[in-house]
Design a protein around this motif. Structure first.
Motif, PDB file in Angstrom:
ATOM      1  N   PHE A 269    -142.510   6.176  33.921  1.00 53.50           N
ATOM      2  CA  PHE A 269    -142.645   7.699  34.425  1.00 53.50           C
ATOM      3  C   PHE A 269    -143.838   7.688  33.240  1.00 53.50           C
ATOM      4  O   PHE A 269    -144.321   9.012  32.761  1.00 53.50           O
ATOM      5  CB  PHE A 269    -141.404   7.957  33.620  1.00 53.50           C
ATOM      6  CG  PHE A 269    -139.925   7.801  34.762  1.00 53.50           C
ATOM      7  CD1 PHE A 269    -139.642   8.269  35.595  1.00 53.50           C
ATOM      8  CD2 PHE A 269    -138.930   6.849  33.784  1.00 53.50           C
ATOM      9  CE1 PHE A 269    -138.749   7.984  36.788  1.00 53.50           C
ATOM     10  CE2 PHE A 269    -137.777   6.293  34.715  1.00 53.50           C
ATOM     11  CZ  PHE A 269    -137.319   6.805  35.984  1.00 53.50           C
ATOM     12  N   THR A 270    -144.600   6.403  33.211  1.00 54.72           N
ATOM     13  CA  THR A 270    -145.691   6.967  32.666  1.00 54.72           C
ATOM     14  C   THR A 270    -146.739   8.265  33.546  1.00 54.72           C
ATOM     15  O   THR A 270    -147.129   8.415  34.224  1.00 54.72           O
ATOM     16  CB  THR A 270    -146.645   5.979  32.441  1.00 54.72           C
ATOM     17  OG1 THR A 270    -146.088   4.766  32.006  1.00 54.72           O
ATOM     18  CG2 THR A 270    -147.983   5.875  31.132  1.00 54.72           C
ATOM     19  N   THR A 271    -146.953   9.041  32.931  1.00 56.38           N
ATOM     20  CA  THR A 271    -147.900  10.581  33.679  1.00 56.38           C
ATOM     21  C   THR A 271    -149.726  10.146  32.802  1.00 56.38           C
ATOM     22  O   THR A 271    -149.835   9.317  32.226  1.00 56.38           O
ATOM     23  CB  THR A 271    -147.162  11.888  32.901  1.00 56.38           C
ATOM     24  OG1 THR A 271    -147.940  11.342  31.855  1.00 56.38           O
ATOM     25  CG2 THR A 271    -145.996  11.564  33.510  1.00 56.38           C
ATOM     26  N   ALA A 272    -150.558  10.983  33.241  1.00 51.71           N
ATOM     27  CA  ALA A 272    -151.671  11.251  32.904  1.00 51.71           C
ATOM     28  C   ALA A 272    -151.891  10.828  31.432  1.00 51.71           C
ATOM     29  O   ALA A 272    -153.100  10.908  30.890  1.00 51.71           O
ATOM     30  CB  ALA A 272    -152.852  11.819  34.129  1.00 51.71           C
ATOM     31  N   THR A 273    -151.149  11.891  31.216  1.00 50.72           N
ATOM     32  CA  THR A 273    -151.352  12.328  30.047  1.00 50.72           C
ATOM     33  C   THR A 273    -150.074  11.714  28.781  1.00 50.72           C
ATOM     34  O   THR A 273    -150.529  11.830  27.394  1.00 50.72           O
ATOM     35  CB  THR A 273    -150.695  13.945  28.770  1.00 50.72           C
ATOM     36  OG1 THR A 273    -150.106  14.056  29.696  1.00 50.72           O
ATOM     37  CG2 THR A 273    -152.341  14.818  29.999  1.00 50.72           C
ATOM     38  N   GLY A 274    -149.608  10.344  29.343  1.00 51.47           N
ATOM     39  CA  GLY A 274    -148.785   9.992  28.420  1.00 51.47           C
ATOM     40  C   GLY A 274    -147.310   9.995  28.549  1.00 51.47           C
ATOM     41  O   GLY A 274    -147.834   8.581  30.072  1.00 51.47           O
ATOM     42  N   TRP A 275    -145.649   9.842  28.372  1.00 57.15           N
ATOM     43  CA  TRP A 275    -144.605   9.577  29.684  1.00 57.15           C
ATOM     44  C   TRP A 275    -144.204  10.730  29.170  1.00 57.15           C
ATOM     45  O   TRP A 275    -144.192  11.812  28.354  1.00 57.15           O
ATOM     46  CB  TRP A 275    -144.302   8.371  28.673  1.00 57.15           C
ATOM     47  CG  TRP A 275    -143.255   7.811  29.193  1.00 57.15           C
ATOM     48  CD1 TRP A 275    -143.229   6.782  29.981  1.00 57.15           C
ATOM     49  CD2 TRP A 275    -142.097   7.933  28.694  1.00 57.15           C
ATOM     50  NE1 TRP A 275    -141.990   6.560  29.934  1.00 57.15           N
ATOM     51  CE2 TRP A 275    -141.178   7.361  29.838  1.00 57.15           C
ATOM     52  CE3 TRP A 275    -141.062   9.101  28.079  1.00 57.15           C
ATOM     53  CZ2 TRP A 275    -139.312   7.862  29.474  1.00 57.15           C
ATOM     54  CZ3 TRP A 275    -139.286   9.224  28.142  1.00 57.15           C
ATOM     55  CH2 TRP A 275    -139.221   8.577  28.728  1.00 57.15           C
ATOM     56  N   ALA A 276    -143.097  10.841  30.574  1.00 62.47           N
ATOM     57  CA  ALA A 276    -142.402  12.127  30.522  1.00 62.47           C
ATOM     58  C   ALA A 276    -141.314  11.817  31.019  1.00 62.47           C
ATOM     59  O   ALA A 276    -141.386  11.070  32.514  1.00 62.47           O
ATOM     60  CB  ALA A 276    -143.133  13.046  31.514  1.00 62.47           C
ATOM     61  N   GLY A 277    -139.598  11.401  30.502  1.00 62.13           N
ATOM     62  CA  GLY A 277    -138.666  11.014  31.035  1.00 62.13           C
ATOM     63  C   GLY A 277    -138.001  12.311  31.744  1.00 62.13           C
ATOM     64  O   GLY A 277    -137.371  12.932  30.657  1.00 62.13           O
ATOM     65  N   PRO A 278    -137.558  12.119  33.084  1.00 65.31           N
ATOM     66  CA  PRO A 278    -136.929  13.007  33.508  1.00 65.31           C
ATOM     67  C   PRO A 278    -135.079  13.395  33.583  1.00 65.31           C
ATOM     68  O   PRO A 278    -135.083  11.526  33.070  1.00 65.31           O
ATOM     69  CB  PRO A 278    -136.647  13.191  34.994  1.00 65.31           C
ATOM     70  CG  PRO A 278    -137.664  11.517  35.432  1.00 65.31           C
ATOM     71  CD  PRO A 278    -138.061  10.690  34.328  1.00 65.31           C
TER      72      PRO A 278
END
Ligand SMILES: C[S@@+](CC[C@H](N)C(=O)[O-])C[C@H]1O[C@@H](n2cnc3c(N)ncnc32)[C@H](O)[C@@H]1O
Length: 288
Positions: A269-278
């Motif tokens: 769930f790593t994103t371009a700017t950090g991490w976002a867990g649904p």
């Protein structure tokens, strides 16, 4: 703000659950900032749905460290009041301290089981419960109590996690911890577990059984945004009482391996700017 009513001892059957959250209290309090950001929009809707407004007396069930309690206090203002309850006296002490630090004198705390609320019938103008009811051994009893203490026409609003497939981080944490702990693959709907009220329509039906009218249910997306998967796992290590409990009997090395595998799986769930867990929550509201 101080504890104005005597803290009740939880019945023996609930002592283990209270103890679990007693232990997680410090972690839950230490991560107040990320928790606030995670639940800000959902909390706003919960308080709106419950019709919380100036001058009311509001009951906050399973209040934890009281983050939403202070939101309620801000809305009811100096002419209103909030009673924050929780099974864990220790976690509630953080709620009391938080109110004191904020200079709020309209918050009262009371340690008690949400399944046996020690309040008179029809004594609250609104009742809310944020991410607590799914942990109750008997959530039907919890809702029956909320119904009993709400005045006629008052609303109760409850936030819980929705379906397992829409909360993949929780499923990863539970299944990884269970495998490392040598436990059966967990039943996501087991009573008292984080996802236990996530089955479609289950909580709505429970509200109706408790006697609430005009029951409405809304699904809310609530991603948990963190700098990295490691930060999220650190939050769970400090505050995730059900996961901590599963690993408790393992030695330090074995626990470390479990946490490390959780982190690795959560990296997806790593994103371009950090991490976002649904995460997806259910907001269910009914009128007494
Ligand atoms: C995930 S925390 C949520 C706390 C807070 N509402 C929040 O959103 O920050 C769940 C809380 O439910 C409480 N709890 C669990 N079972 C309970 C019960 N039967 N009666 C009252 N509180 C309970 C725990 O002690 C814990 O503080």
């Amino acid at each position: 703000m101080s504890e104005k009513s005597p803290a009740l001892q939880p019945p023996a059957a609930d002592a283990a659950a209270a103890n679990l959250w007693d232990q997680a209290a410090i972690g839950w309090n230490a991560h107040a900032g990320p928790i606030r950001a995670w639940l800000r929009a959902s909390t706003e809707l919960m308080l709106l749905s419950a019709g919380v407004r100036a001058g009311q007396r509001v009951l906050d069930v399973a209040a934890g460290t009281g983050e939403q309690t202070l939101e309620i206090a801000a809305r009811v203002g100096p002419s209103g009041s909030v009673v924050a309850t929780d099974l864990s006296a220790r976690i509630l002490a953080f709620a009391a301290a938080r109110a004191t630090d904020a200079g709020v004198s309209t918050v009262e705390t009371l340690a008690c089981d949400g399944e046996e609320l020690p309040f008179a019938d029809a004594s609250f103008d609104a009742v809310v419960c944020r991410l607590g009811l799914m942990l109750f051994a008997a959530p039907d009893s919890g809702l029956a109590q909320m119904h009993r203490v709400a005045r006629p026409g008052a609303k109760a609003s409850v936030l819980v996690f929705s379906a397992p497939e829409n909360n993949p981080c929780l499923a990863i944490l539970a299944s990884t911890a269970a495998r490392h702990a040598g436990l059966e693959r967990p039943d996501p709907f087991a009573p008292g577990s984080l996802l236990s009220l996530g089955r479609a329509g289950a909580l709505q039906a429970m509200f109706a059984r408790a006697g609430f009218q005009a029951v409405q249910s809304t699904r809310l997306s609530a991603p948990f945004v963190m700098p990295s998967a490691r930060h999220y796992v650190d939050f769970v290590r400090d505050s995730g009482a059900p996961v901590i409990k599963m690993l408790a009997h393992l030695g330090p090395g074995a626990q470390e391996e479990a946490w490390s595998e959780m982190e690795q799986r959560l990296e997806s769930f790593t994103t371009a700017t950090g991490w976002a867990g649904p995460n997806e929550l259910l907001l269910v509201t009914g009128t007494r």
